[in-house]
Design a protein around this motif. Structure first.
Motif, PDB file in Angstrom:
ATOM      1  N   ALA A  85       0.833  -1.213   0.000  1.00 47.62           N
ATOM      2  CA  ALA A  85       0.000   0.000   0.000  1.00 47.62           C
ATOM      3  C   ALA A  85       0.860   1.252   0.000  1.00 47.62           C
ATOM      4  O   ALA A  85       0.376   2.351  -0.247  1.00 47.62           O
ATOM      5  CB  ALA A  85      -0.931   0.018   1.207  1.00 47.62           C
ATOM      6  N   HIS A  86       2.105   1.102   0.351  1.00 47.26           N
ATOM      7  CA  HIS A  86       2.954   2.281   0.225  1.00 47.26           C
ATOM      8  C   HIS A  86       4.293   1.863  -0.366  1.00 47.26           C
ATOM      9  O   HIS A  86       4.934   0.902   0.068  1.00 47.26           O
ATOM     10  CB  HIS A  86       3.127   3.000   1.552  1.00 47.26           C
ATOM     11  N   GLY A  87       4.664   2.601  -1.382  1.00 48.49           N
ATOM     12  CA  GLY A  87       5.882   2.250  -2.098  1.00 48.49           C
ATOM     13  C   GLY A  87       7.101   2.473  -1.250  1.00 48.49           C
ATOM     14  O   GLY A  87       7.418   3.592  -0.900  1.00 48.49           O
ATOM     15  N   ASP A  88       7.742   1.373  -0.917  1.00 51.20           N
ATOM     16  CA  ASP A  88       8.936   1.451  -0.088  1.00 51.20           C
ATOM     17  C   ASP A  88      10.067   0.823  -0.899  1.00 51.20           C
ATOM     18  O   ASP A  88      10.132  -0.397  -1.056  1.00 51.20           O
ATOM     19  CB  ASP A  88       8.692   0.706   1.228  1.00 51.20           C
ATOM     20  N   ILE A  89      10.941   1.677  -1.437  1.00 46.60           N
ATOM     21  CA  ILE A  89      11.948   1.200  -2.378  1.00 46.60           C
ATOM     22  C   ILE A  89      12.899   0.164  -1.769  1.00 46.60           C
ATOM     23  O   ILE A  89      13.079  -0.926  -2.324  1.00 46.60           O
ATOM     24  CB  ILE A  89      12.734   2.373  -3.007  1.00 46.60           C
ATOM     25  N   PRO A  90      13.458   0.431  -0.573  1.00 47.71           N
ATOM     26  CA  PRO A  90      14.360  -0.581   0.002  1.00 47.71           C
ATOM     27  C   PRO A  90      13.670  -1.930   0.163  1.00 47.71           C
ATOM     28  O   PRO A  90      14.248  -2.994  -0.087  1.00 47.71           O
ATOM     29  CB  PRO A  90      14.728  -0.004   1.365  1.00 47.71           C
ATOM     30  N   MET A  91      12.414  -1.853   0.527  1.00 41.68           N
ATOM     31  CA  MET A  91      11.656  -3.079   0.753  1.00 41.68           C
ATOM     32  C   MET A  91      11.461  -3.849  -0.565  1.00 41.68           C
ATOM     33  O   MET A  91      11.601  -5.073  -0.626  1.00 41.68           O
ATOM     34  CB  MET A  91      10.300  -2.707   1.369  1.00 41.68           C
ATOM     35  N   SER A  92      11.149  -3.083  -1.630  1.00 40.19           N
ATOM     36  CA  SER A  92      10.900  -3.748  -2.914  1.00 40.19           C
ATOM     37  C   SER A  92      12.201  -4.330  -3.486  1.00 40.19           C
ATOM     38  O   SER A  92      12.212  -5.438  -4.041  1.00 40.19           O
ATOM     39  CB  SER A  92      10.274  -2.761  -3.906  1.00 40.19           C
ATOM     40  N   VAL A  93      13.302  -3.596  -3.268  1.00 40.18           N
ATOM     41  CA  VAL A  93      14.600  -4.111  -3.732  1.00 40.18           C
ATOM     42  C   VAL A  93      14.916  -5.430  -3.058  1.00 40.18           C
ATOM     43  O   VAL A  93      15.302  -6.424  -3.690  1.00 40.18           O
ATOM     44  CB  VAL A  93      15.714  -3.073  -3.462  1.00 40.18           C
ATOM     45  N   ARG A  94      14.682  -5.430  -1.758  1.00 38.79           N
ATOM     46  CA  ARG A  94      14.979  -6.628  -0.979  1.00 38.79           C
ATOM     47  C   ARG A  94      14.141  -7.805  -1.482  1.00 38.79           C
ATOM     48  O   ARG A  94      14.621  -8.933  -1.644  1.00 38.79           O
ATOM     49  CB  ARG A  94      14.690  -6.337   0.497  1.00 38.79           C
TER      50      ARG A  94
ATOM     51  N   LEU B 417       2.385   9.688  11.538  1.00 38.06           N
ATOM     52  CA  LEU B 417       1.584   8.542  11.124  1.00 38.06           C
ATOM     53  C   LEU B 417       1.253   8.562   9.637  1.00 38.06           C
ATOM     54  O   LEU B 417       0.538   7.702   9.150  1.00 38.06           O
ATOM     55  CB  LEU B 417       0.264   8.538  11.906  1.00 38.06           C
ATOM     56  N   SER B 418       1.781   9.604   8.947  1.00 41.48           N
ATOM     57  CA  SER B 418       1.308   9.800   7.572  1.00 41.48           C
ATOM     58  C   SER B 418       1.522   8.558   6.707  1.00 41.48           C
ATOM     59  O   SER B 418       0.658   8.213   5.892  1.00 41.48           O
ATOM     60  CB  SER B 418       1.994  11.010   6.954  1.00 41.48           C
ATOM     61  N   THR B 419       2.667   7.889   6.879  1.00 39.44           N
ATOM     62  CA  THR B 419       2.935   6.685   6.105  1.00 39.44           C
ATOM     63  C   THR B 419       1.856   5.658   6.381  1.00 39.44           C
ATOM     64  O   THR B 419       1.254   5.077   5.476  1.00 39.44           O
ATOM     65  CB  THR B 419       4.292   6.100   6.522  1.00 39.44           C
ATOM     66  N   SER B 420       1.623   5.541   7.669  1.00 34.05           N
ATOM     67  CA  SER B 420       0.626   4.583   8.109  1.00 34.05           C
ATOM     68  C   SER B 420      -0.753   4.959   7.595  1.00 34.05           C
ATOM     69  O   SER B 420      -1.540   4.116   7.169  1.00 34.05           O
ATOM     70  CB  SER B 420       0.648   4.545   9.632  1.00 34.05           C
ATOM     71  N   ILE B 421      -1.024   6.271   7.607  1.00 29.08           N
ATOM     72  CA  ILE B 421      -2.328   6.739   7.154  1.00 29.08           C
ATOM     73  C   ILE B 421      -2.465   6.532   5.647  1.00 29.08           C
ATOM     74  O   ILE B 421      -3.514   6.089   5.150  1.00 29.08           O
ATOM     75  CB  ILE B 421      -2.536   8.220   7.526  1.00 29.08           C
ATOM     76  N   ALA B 422      -1.374   6.808   4.939  1.00 33.53           N
ATOM     77  CA  ALA B 422      -1.389   6.596   3.497  1.00 33.53           C
ATOM     78  C   ALA B 422      -1.706   5.133   3.197  1.00 33.53           C
ATOM     79  O   ALA B 422      -2.541   4.816   2.340  1.00 33.53           O
ATOM     80  CB  ALA B 422      -0.046   6.979   2.898  1.00 33.53           C
ATOM     81  N   HIS B 423      -1.062   4.286   3.951  1.00 38.51           N
ATOM     82  CA  HIS B 423      -1.320   2.852   3.801  1.00 38.51           C
ATOM     83  C   HIS B 423      -2.778   2.553   4.074  1.00 38.51           C
ATOM     84  O   HIS B 423      -3.450   1.849   3.336  1.00 38.51           O
ATOM     85  CB  HIS B 423      -0.426   2.090   4.768  1.00 38.51           C
ATOM     86  N   ALA B 502      -2.661   1.348  14.175  1.00 36.03           N
ATOM     87  CA  ALA B 502      -2.308  -0.057  14.002  1.00 36.03           C
ATOM     88  C   ALA B 502      -1.386  -0.299  12.800  1.00 36.03           C
ATOM     89  O   ALA B 502      -0.411  -1.039  12.926  1.00 36.03           O
ATOM     90  CB  ALA B 502      -3.581  -0.892  13.888  1.00 36.03           C
ATOM     91  N   PRO B 503      -1.651   0.297  11.625  1.00 31.44           N
ATOM     92  CA  PRO B 503      -0.759   0.052  10.488  1.00 31.44           C
ATOM     93  C   PRO B 503       0.686   0.420  10.804  1.00 31.44           C
ATOM     94  O   PRO B 503       1.610  -0.302  10.440  1.00 31.44           O
ATOM     95  CB  PRO B 503      -1.323   0.968   9.396  1.00 31.44           C
ATOM     96  N   ASP B 504       0.831   1.533  11.500  1.00 31.70           N
ATOM     97  CA  ASP B 504       2.183   1.954  11.870  1.00 31.70           C
ATOM     98  C   ASP B 504       2.813   0.937  12.795  1.00 31.70           C
ATOM     99  O   ASP B 504       3.978   0.580  12.655  1.00 31.70           O
ATOM    100  CB  ASP B 504       2.119   3.323  12.550  1.00 31.70           C
ATOM    101  N   ALA B 505       2.012   0.491  13.743  1.00 26.15           N
ATOM    102  CA  ALA B 505       2.508  -0.506  14.691  1.00 26.15           C
ATOM    103  C   ALA B 505       2.914  -1.783  13.952  1.00 26.15           C
ATOM    104  O   ALA B 505       3.982  -2.357  14.200  1.00 26.15           O
ATOM    105  CB  ALA B 505       1.434  -0.803  15.736  1.00 26.15           C
ATOM    106  N   GLN B 506       2.070  -2.184  13.037  1.00 26.11           N
ATOM    107  CA  GLN B 506       2.376  -3.388  12.260  1.00 26.11           C
ATOM    108  C   GLN B 506       3.679  -3.214  11.504  1.00 26.11           C
ATOM    109  O   GLN B 506       4.513  -4.110  11.434  1.00 26.11           O
ATOM    110  CB  GLN B 506       1.252  -3.649  11.256  1.00 26.11           C
ATOM    111  N   ASN B 507       3.818  -2.040  10.954  1.00 26.70           N
ATOM    112  CA  ASN B 507       5.027  -1.745  10.210  1.00 26.70           C
ATOM    113  C   ASN B 507       6.250  -1.927  11.076  1.00 26.70           C
ATOM    114  O   ASN B 507       7.319  -2.297  10.607  1.00 26.70           O
ATOM    115  CB  ASN B 507       4.943  -0.311   9.694  1.00 26.70           C
ATOM    116  N   ARG B 508       6.063  -1.634  12.357  1.00 28.20           N
ATOM    117  CA  ARG B 508       7.163  -1.788  13.294  1.00 28.20           C
ATOM    118  C   ARG B 508       7.191  -3.193  13.877  1.00 28.20           C
ATOM    119  O   ARG B 508       7.938  -3.466  14.803  1.00 28.20           O
ATOM    120  CB  ARG B 508       7.010  -0.795  14.453  1.00 28.20           C
TER     121      ARG B 508
END
Lengths: 208, 644
Positions: A85-94, B417-423, B502-508
């Motif tokens: 859902a969010h483009g994360d370049i390092p993640m996609s490279v990996r 949280l913007s990344t998380s919110i974007a997600h 939660a999305p942010d937390a998951q990301n972590r």
């Protein structure tokens, strides 16, 4: 047609997303199985059919990348198409380095998705085919006696019967008998064919 | 008893006070005394014979002055006998004879050391009967007009105190006060003495003919006189000389007539006698009976002490002054500064200040003190109100700053949280897009699976709403409105926040466990602020676990309640907090995290405190820390109120 029986495994913690993906894939005639988590997919008994994994990167618990690692560890070569859902370049490279077929940003364009999925399934078909030939060769190699395997390796090295007899300290006619058995057991109709099979199996024969 | 003719204008009754108050003093020397059966050698008897009645003010004054001054000064005992001929009311010669017989009889048993005649009738009486009455007693007079003495040779060798009655000096005084006056009215009555006075005045005032138009109101009936004085032009001068009898033959008392005249007069009235003073005249030039009495006493003592009566006859005069009535000057608006020097102003009405200085000082002091107190109190109240206002204002400012800071914190948090919110927004968008594309593909197929298309459209609508909901939550966190107080379900608030965080937390790699108390009572508060606190706590917890083993990255969000409070705990498995950190963690700008500004918990604390709650942190037994938030349960009143 491999696609007729191919199955796409959709793993996404978001129910709406995975249902939408399933709907799309089904609309082009693919078999779809959906999972809410990586763990759920791993615990699932998979049918022995070609297919691919459509995987969300970010999920609670085991993430998409974690699942990729797990599959690699268990020599599971199911091709993976990642979605994020969010483009994360390092993640996609990996992910790509670790063998992913594609890494698609959400919202995903349907054609790109279908292309990536199709590509992944094709790869799986190929992989499965390669995989079955190798197991065949390996099975034949397994059927050889230790002496026959020794003879096989020396033949593949290109030695003459006389040289082989001398190396193994056996009589030349005995070498001939072994050599005939090897050719029969490996199903090789020529020395060149035999060499190719040995190379494919890993370049060496298992030592007794 | 020889008959004595009363001299001069025998008035039927009453004398007018000062004017005609001539006193006859009888003085008898002890050595000459007829009988000395009473008293001792060092007792001296003084007989004072007054012309008129005993209550006449002039007589009263003189008598008092004599008694005071002679008794005090004398080395021997002095006995004073006062006799009143009352000639104004008893004017017949027979009365005088009877009086003589009475006196002769009365003093037959004692010597008379000094005779004092008070006034002209008394003097005439004594002079004419002295030989048969008190032949050896020295005689002196008191209050005899100096003109009379000058005119009567028989008085030349007689000691006494003269009284100068002069219309001219009084007119001069009037001129001084009324320099512009050009009319003069002279009032006299209808008795002999009145007429004598009139003639005397005409004579003396002739010098003023050119200066004044002089009019004599003489011998008029009282009513007419009073009528006339009303018509006197303002600015004129009225000279009241005497009024012993009016044109109708009534015996009158001059001071009383004067009072009536002065009341009605259209112009200031002046008079020539001491006894007019205070009865309506502006003033006059005369001697006082006090002074006359005193002088008489002195002269009498000299005679008693053996001074040759002849020598003593160098007559005395009481000091003559301009006497003025302050009240009348006020009435006519006369300028006191025009008065000749040496003038005496009497009857000055004391101002309240002069009468009651002590009380006024006290009253003023009290008023000043009270005023000061009131002023101080008003000032204090004012200051208090200003302080209150500025306190409210500063409270308001502090509140506004707090709100603004809280908002900045929310926006910052939302930013984090913007990344998380974007997600979070991308998920429904992806579902929408995918469903739409699937639907299109389905529609192109034949036969069309309409049920599947409908399901796709249904999901599209749902996901659209879901995306809108997320955006609303984000926007509300950044909103700028004032915090409000409304009933809130804490569990709902936590769930909302978890959707964002939660999305942010998951990301972590953080797993969030929720343990909600399903019977949690409502609280009162601001939804956004409470969610902000929860969000801050969750973010803190997630960040605290950044560097710990993935297995330990667990957050437990728990709600509980007791009788009075609902409680929210956020438990993490992070690095935990040292004692020092536990103490300081809520201080502004205190942060344990590189890159943190240290405002989140400080703002959370101020929010919770403004909700009447508490927030604190504890160290977990195994690992990590737990944050506790306690908020009061909404009272049923508050709930009812907001439900109305």
């Amino acid at each position: 047609m491999p696609s007729k029986i191919a199955t796409v495994y959709v793993v996404d913690d978001d129910e709406a997303v995975r249902n939408a993906k399933a709907r799309l894939l089904k609309s082009v005639g693919l078999q779809v199985e959906v999972f809410g988590s990586a763990r759920g997919f791993l615990d699932h008994e998979r049918a022995d059919v070609p297919g691919c994994l459509l995987l969300d990167v970010r999920m609670p618990g085991l993430s998409g990348l974690d699942l990729q690692q797990e599959l690699a560890d268990s020599e599971d070569d199911l091709p993976i198409v990642f979605m994020s859902a969010h483009g994360d370049i390092p993640m996609s490279v990996r992910a790509i380095k670790a063998g992913a077929v594609d890494f698609l940003p959400k919202p995903v364009n349907d054609q790109k998705l279908l292309n990536a999925v199709g590509q992944a399934i094709d790869r799986h078909v190929l992989l499965r085919r390669n995989h079955s030939e190798l197991s065949d060769i390996r099975a034949r190699l397994e059927s050889l006696t230790p002496r026959e395997r020794e003879v096989l390796m020396l033949v593949v090295e290109g030695l003459m019967n006389k040289q082989i007899a001398s190396r193994l300290s056996i009589a030349q006619p005995t070498v001939k008998v072994h050599r005939r058995h090897v050719m029969e057991k490996m199903g090789a109709d020529s020395i060149a064919n035999l060499v190719r099979m040995v190379e494919k199996s890993g370049g060496s024969t298992p030592k007794g | 008893m020889s008959e004595v003719k009363l001299r001069g204008w025998a008035s039927p009754f009453r004398f007018f006070a000062a004017a005609s108050a001539s006193l006859t003093l009888c003085l008898s020397l002890p050595s000459l005394g007829v009988a000395q059966s009473v008293g001792t050698a060092n007792v001296k008897n003084v007989v004072v014979v007054y012309s008129y009645e005993s209550v006449l003010p002039a007589n009263v004054i003189v008598d008092r002055m004599l008694r005071e001054n002679m008794r005090v000064a004398a080395e021997c005992q002095i006995e004073i006998y006062s006799e009143y001929l009352d000639t104004a009311r008893f004017s017949s010669a027979g009365h005088l004879d009877r009086s003589m017989a009475h006196l002769k009889e009365k003093y037959s048993d004692r010597s008379v050391d000094l005779l004092i005649a008070g006034g002209i009738p008394a003097l005439d009486f004594l002079l004419s009967r002295r030989d048969s009455l008190f032949p050896d007693s020295p005689l002196m007079y008191c209050c005899i007009d100096s003109k009379r003495v000058e005119a009567d040779k028989s008085l030349a060798n007689l000691p006494g105190v003269q009284m100068r009655v002069d219309p001219v000096s009084t007119l001069e005084l009037a001129k001084a006060l009324q320099p512009d006056a050009n009319r003069l009215f002279v009032i006299t009555g209808d008795s002999n003495r009145d007429h004598s006075w009139k003639m005397q005045a005409q004579d003396r005032l002739s010098a003023y003919q050119r200066e004044f138009q002089i009019e004599y109101l003489s011998g008029l009936p009282l009513e007419e006189l009073l009528q006339r004085v009303r018509q006197i032009p303002a600015g004129a001068i009225v000279l009241f000389l005497l009024y012993m009898q009016d044109g109708d033959g009534h015996h009158l008392f001059s001071p009383e007539v004067l009072q009536q005249v002065a009341e009605r007069s259209a112009a200031p009235v002046y008079g020539v006698y001491n006894t007019y003073h205070g009865n309506g005249i502006v003033g006059g030039n005369f001697a006082t009976f006090e002074d006359l009495g005193k002088e008489t006493a002195e002269l009498g003592l000299q005679i008693l002490n053996g001074t040759d009566p002849i020598e003593a006859s160098a007559f005395k005069q009481a000091p003559v002054h301009n006497y003025l009535d302050w009240r009348q000057m006020q009435r006519w608006g006369l300028d006191q500064s025009r008065l000749p020097s040496g003038s005496v102003v009497d009857f000055r009405q004391l101002s309240a200040w002069e009468r009651y200085p002590g009380r006024i000082v006290a009253a003023i002091t009290i008023i000043v003190f009270q005023t000061a107190m009131i002023f101080v109190l008003v000032l204090q109240i004012r200051q208090r109100r200003i302080a209150e206002q500025s306190r409210l204002a500063s409270q308001h400012i502090v509140q506004r700053q707090r709100d603004e800071l809280a908002r900045v914190n929310r926006v910052t948090t939302v930013g984090e949280l913007s990344t998380s919110i974007a997600h979070e927004v991308n998920q429904p968008l992806d579902a929408i897009v995918t469903n739409a594309q699937a639907a299109m593909r389905l529609l192109r197929q034949s036969p069309t699976d309409t049920e599947e298309v409908a399901a796709a459209l249904h999901d599209i609508a749902n996901e659209g709403n879901r995306a809108a909901g997320i955006l609303n939550r984000v926007r509300s966190l950044a909103r700028k409105e004032q915090p409000i107080s409304e009933p809130l379900e804490l569990n709902e608030g936590v769930r909302d926040v978890l959707r964002l965080a939660a999305p942010d937390a998951q990301n972590r790699g953080v797993v969030i466990h929720q343990e909600f108390d399903d019977a949690l009572p409502s609280i009162m508060g601001d939804q956004i602020e409470i969610q902000q606190v929860i969000l801050n706590l969750l973010m803190n917890a997630a960040q605290a676990m950044q560097d710990v083993h993935p297995e330990s990255r667990q957050i437990t969000v728990r709600t509980t309640h007791d009788a009075r409070f609902v409680q929210l705990t956020v438990e993490d498995g992070g690095v935990g907090l040292a004692d020092d950190q536990l103490r300081r963690i809520f201080e502004p700008f205190y942060t344990t995290r590189p890159g943190g500004i240290g405002m989140g918990l400080s703002i959370s604390q101020s929010i919770i405190q403004s909700h009447g709650g508490e927030i604190w942190a504890t160290q977990n037994a195994d690992r990590g820390a737990t944050f506790h938030v306690r908020l009061p349960i909404a009272s049923s009143d508050a709930l009812n109120l907001t439900n109305v």
